[in-house]
Design a protein around this motif. Structure first.
Motif, mmCIF file in Angstrom:
data_model
loop_
_atom_site.group_PDB
_atom_site.id
_atom_site.type_symbol
_atom_site.label_atom_id
_atom_site.label_comp_id
_atom_site.label_asym_id
_atom_site.label_seq_id
_atom_site.Cartn_x
_atom_site.Cartn_y
_atom_site.Cartn_z
ATOM 1 N N GLU A 147 0.830 -1.203 0.000
ATOM 2 C CA GLU A 147 0.000 0.000 0.000
ATOM 3 C C GLU A 147 0.866 1.256 0.000
ATOM 4 O O GLU A 147 0.576 2.232 -0.697
ATOM 5 C CB GLU A 147 -0.933 -0.007 1.221
ATOM 6 N N TRP A 148 1.901 1.241 0.794
ATOM 7 C CA TRP A 148 2.827 2.382 0.877
ATOM 8 C C TRP A 148 3.509 2.636 -0.465
ATOM 9 O O TRP A 148 3.598 3.760 -0.934
ATOM 10 C CB TRP A 148 3.860 2.110 1.963
ATOM 11 N N PHE A 149 3.963 1.552 -1.100
ATOM 12 C CA PHE A 149 4.668 1.690 -2.373
ATOM 13 C C PHE A 149 3.735 2.230 -3.453
ATOM 14 O O PHE A 149 4.099 3.125 -4.217
ATOM 15 C CB PHE A 149 5.237 0.341 -2.798
ATOM 16 N N LYS A 150 2.520 1.711 -3.494
ATOM 17 C CA LYS A 150 1.571 2.133 -4.524
ATOM 18 C C LYS A 150 1.050 3.550 -4.301
ATOM 19 O O LYS A 150 0.467 4.153 -5.212
ATOM 20 C CB LYS A 150 0.408 1.148 -4.590
ATOM 21 N N SER A 151 1.262 4.074 -3.088
ATOM 22 C CA SER A 151 0.795 5.430 -2.797
ATOM 23 C C SER A 151 1.651 6.498 -3.480
ATOM 24 O O SER A 151 1.319 7.681 -3.436
ATOM 25 C CB SER A 151 0.787 5.673 -1.288
ATOM 26 N N GLY A 152 2.767 6.068 -4.080
ATOM 27 C CA GLY A 152 3.588 7.002 -4.842
ATOM 28 C C GLY A 152 4.746 7.611 -4.088
ATOM 29 O O GLY A 152 5.262 8.667 -4.466
ATOM 30 N N GLN A 153 5.196 6.951 -3.003
ATOM 31 C CA GLN A 153 6.370 7.442 -2.282
ATOM 32 C C GLN A 153 7.567 7.527 -3.220
ATOM 33 O O GLN A 153 7.585 6.933 -4.293
ATOM 34 C CB GLN A 153 6.662 6.527 -1.088
ATOM 35 N N GLU A 154 8.582 8.254 -2.820
ATOM 36 C CA GLU A 154 9.714 8.509 -3.722
ATOM 37 C C GLU A 154 11.009 7.842 -3.279
ATOM 38 O O GLU A 154 12.042 8.028 -3.925
ATOM 39 C CB GLU A 154 9.929 10.020 -3.840
ATOM 40 N N GLU A 155 10.965 7.073 -2.196
ATOM 41 C CA GLU A 155 12.211 6.483 -1.694
ATOM 42 C C GLU A 155 12.699 5.331 -2.570
ATOM 43 O O GLU A 155 13.882 5.010 -2.581
ATOM 44 C CB GLU A 155 12.024 6.009 -0.256
ATOM 45 N N ILE A 156 11.767 4.677 -3.277
ATOM 46 C CA ILE A 156 12.122 3.602 -4.201
ATOM 47 C C ILE A 156 11.437 3.889 -5.529
ATOM 48 O O ILE A 156 10.242 4.161 -5.568
ATOM 49 C CB ILE A 156 11.661 2.223 -3.679
ATOM 50 N N SER A 157 12.187 3.807 -6.604
ATOM 51 C CA SER A 157 11.627 4.098 -7.921
ATOM 52 C C SER A 157 10.442 3.195 -8.226
ATOM 53 O O SER A 157 10.448 1.999 -7.927
ATOM 54 C CB SER A 157 12.710 3.907 -8.992
ATOM 55 N N GLN A 158 9.400 3.756 -8.817
ATOM 56 C CA GLN A 158 8.206 2.984 -9.171
ATOM 57 C C GLN A 158 8.496 1.973 -10.285
ATOM 58 O O GLN A 158 7.971 0.879 -10.288
ATOM 59 C CB GLN A 158 7.082 3.928 -9.604
ATOM 60 N N GLY A 159 9.322 2.331 -11.234
ATOM 61 C CA GLY A 159 9.658 1.422 -12.303
ATOM 62 C C GLY A 159 8.517 1.145 -13.270
ATOM 63 O O GLY A 159 7.446 1.751 -13.193
ATOM 64 N N LYS A 160 8.736 0.174 -14.164
ATOM 65 C CA LYS A 160 7.721 -0.181 -15.158
ATOM 66 C C LYS A 160 6.768 -1.260 -14.643
ATOM 67 O O LYS A 160 5.593 -1.268 -14.979
ATOM 68 C CB LYS A 160 8.395 -0.688 -16.442
ATOM 69 N N ASP A 161 7.296 -2.180 -13.832
ATOM 70 C CA ASP A 161 6.485 -3.293 -13.328
ATOM 71 C C ASP A 161 6.823 -3.579 -11.870
ATOM 72 O O ASP A 161 7.980 -3.471 -11.448
ATOM 73 C CB ASP A 161 6.726 -4.562 -14.158
ATOM 74 N N PHE A 162 5.792 -3.970 -11.129
ATOM 75 C CA PHE A 162 5.946 -4.391 -9.731
ATOM 76 C C PHE A 162 5.549 -5.862 -9.672
ATOM 77 O O PHE A 162 4.405 -6.210 -9.964
ATOM 78 C CB PHE A 162 5.052 -3.541 -8.828
ATOM 79 N N VAL A 163 6.505 -6.750 -9.315
ATOM 80 C CA VAL A 163 6.277 -8.193 -9.419
ATOM 81 C C VAL A 163 6.396 -8.858 -8.043
ATOM 82 O O VAL A 163 7.368 -8.629 -7.317
ATOM 83 C CB VAL A 163 7.294 -8.840 -10.378
ATOM 84 N N ASP A 164 5.406 -9.669 -7.709
ATOM 85 C CA ASP A 164 5.411 -10.422 -6.457
ATOM 86 C C ASP A 164 6.289 -11.659 -6.624
ATOM 87 O O ASP A 164 6.005 -12.532 -7.440
ATOM 88 C CB ASP A 164 3.976 -10.830 -6.100
ATOM 89 N N MET A 165 7.369 -11.750 -5.845
ATOM 90 C CA MET A 165 8.322 -12.857 -5.974
ATOM 91 C C MET A 165 8.332 -13.760 -4.739
ATOM 92 O O MET A 165 9.234 -14.584 -4.586
ATOM 93 C CB MET A 165 9.731 -12.287 -6.194
#
Length: 268
Positions: A147-165
């Protein structure tokens, strides 16, 4: 303070009961869960309520019961998980049956001695409780991060794809594809309070070493109240974890050469 042999063996049985639940109780052959706890407790010289409580500690790993989901696992419980967490039901049941078939718990067989050696016999000092990534705490930390990452924070680049590993065992939980040539690895660790220790697997640490600045360790603290997220880029260079050598219990079945010879003779 020492943890005696019977307490350690009781933890193995409690883990089995938590992991395989109804199948475990059924395969041990007792009429009810209460009777199972009473018989096991009587054999090991432990209160039946203690056996149940230990089972409840492991319950949040598997979801059969709520268990003590608010409680972090202590180091002894984590050692049990590390040692036998990947065993299937027949293999783990064979260990439990060996424990219950041992006529003299003060004189252990070689196999049972190996089991108790997983946990240090003496506590040098009181250790803070730590968590296992497979607990409810770990899963909740991962959900908070998403949820934090998808909210658009800037500490980690959003990139082209977010993959669950998380199901691939690759040394991190999530992958961010920045470009065709660059991928970020994200490993999540969570704890209930404001601070606490974390466990880093050998695979995670090896991957952090290889990926360097493309590897992020995300710490999610104070999970149940007001979560705080701390991002550590390149943790291999910034942290100095203490190495722990652990014993993994493996179950193998051997057939003697005499039995093979006899089988061949019977088939010829």
């Amino acid at each position: 303070m020492k943890m005696n042999n019977n307490n350690i063996l009781g933890l193995y049985i409690a883990f089995y009961l938590a992991k395989f639940n109804k199948k475990a109780y059924s395969n041990l052959g007792f009429k009810t869960q209460k009777e199972t706890h009473e018989v096991i407790g009587s054999f090991l010289g432990i209160k039946s309520s203690t056996i149940q409580n230990w089972r409840d500690e492991f319950d949040p790993l598997f979801g059969h019961r709520t268990g003590w989901h608010q409680r972090s696992l202590s180091i002894s419980r984590v050692r049990i998980i590390e040692a036998i967490g990947n065993l299937d039901e027949p293999s783990l049941r064979s260990i439990v049956q060996d424990i219950l078939n041992n006529n003299n718990t003060s004189e252990l067989t070689e196999d049972l001695e190996q089991l108790v050696s997983v946990i240090p016999r003496e506590k040098k000092k009181k250790q803070k409780a730590i968590f296992s990534p497979r607990t409810i705490t770990g899963r909740k930390a991962e959900e908070i991060f998403i949820e934090w990452f998808k909210s658009g924070q800037e500490e980690i680049s959003q990139g082209k794809d977010f993959v669950d590993m998380r199901d691939y065992g690759c040394g991190y939980d999530f992958q961010i594809v920045v470009s065709d040539k660059q991928v970020y690895a994200i490993e999540i660790k969570g704890f209930l309070e404001d601070e606490g220790g974390i466990l880093i697997t050998g695979k995670e640490w090896e991957t952090a070493e290889i990926m360097k600045t493309d590897y992020y360790l995300v710490l999610v603290s104070n999970i149940d109240n007001d979560p705080v997220i701390t991002v550590v880029n390149n943790p291999y260079e910034k942290l100095s974890p203490k190495r722990n050598l652990q014993t993994i219990i493996q179950v193998n079945w051997t057939v003697s050469s005499n039995e093979i010879r006899e089988l061949k003779n019977n088939l010829s």
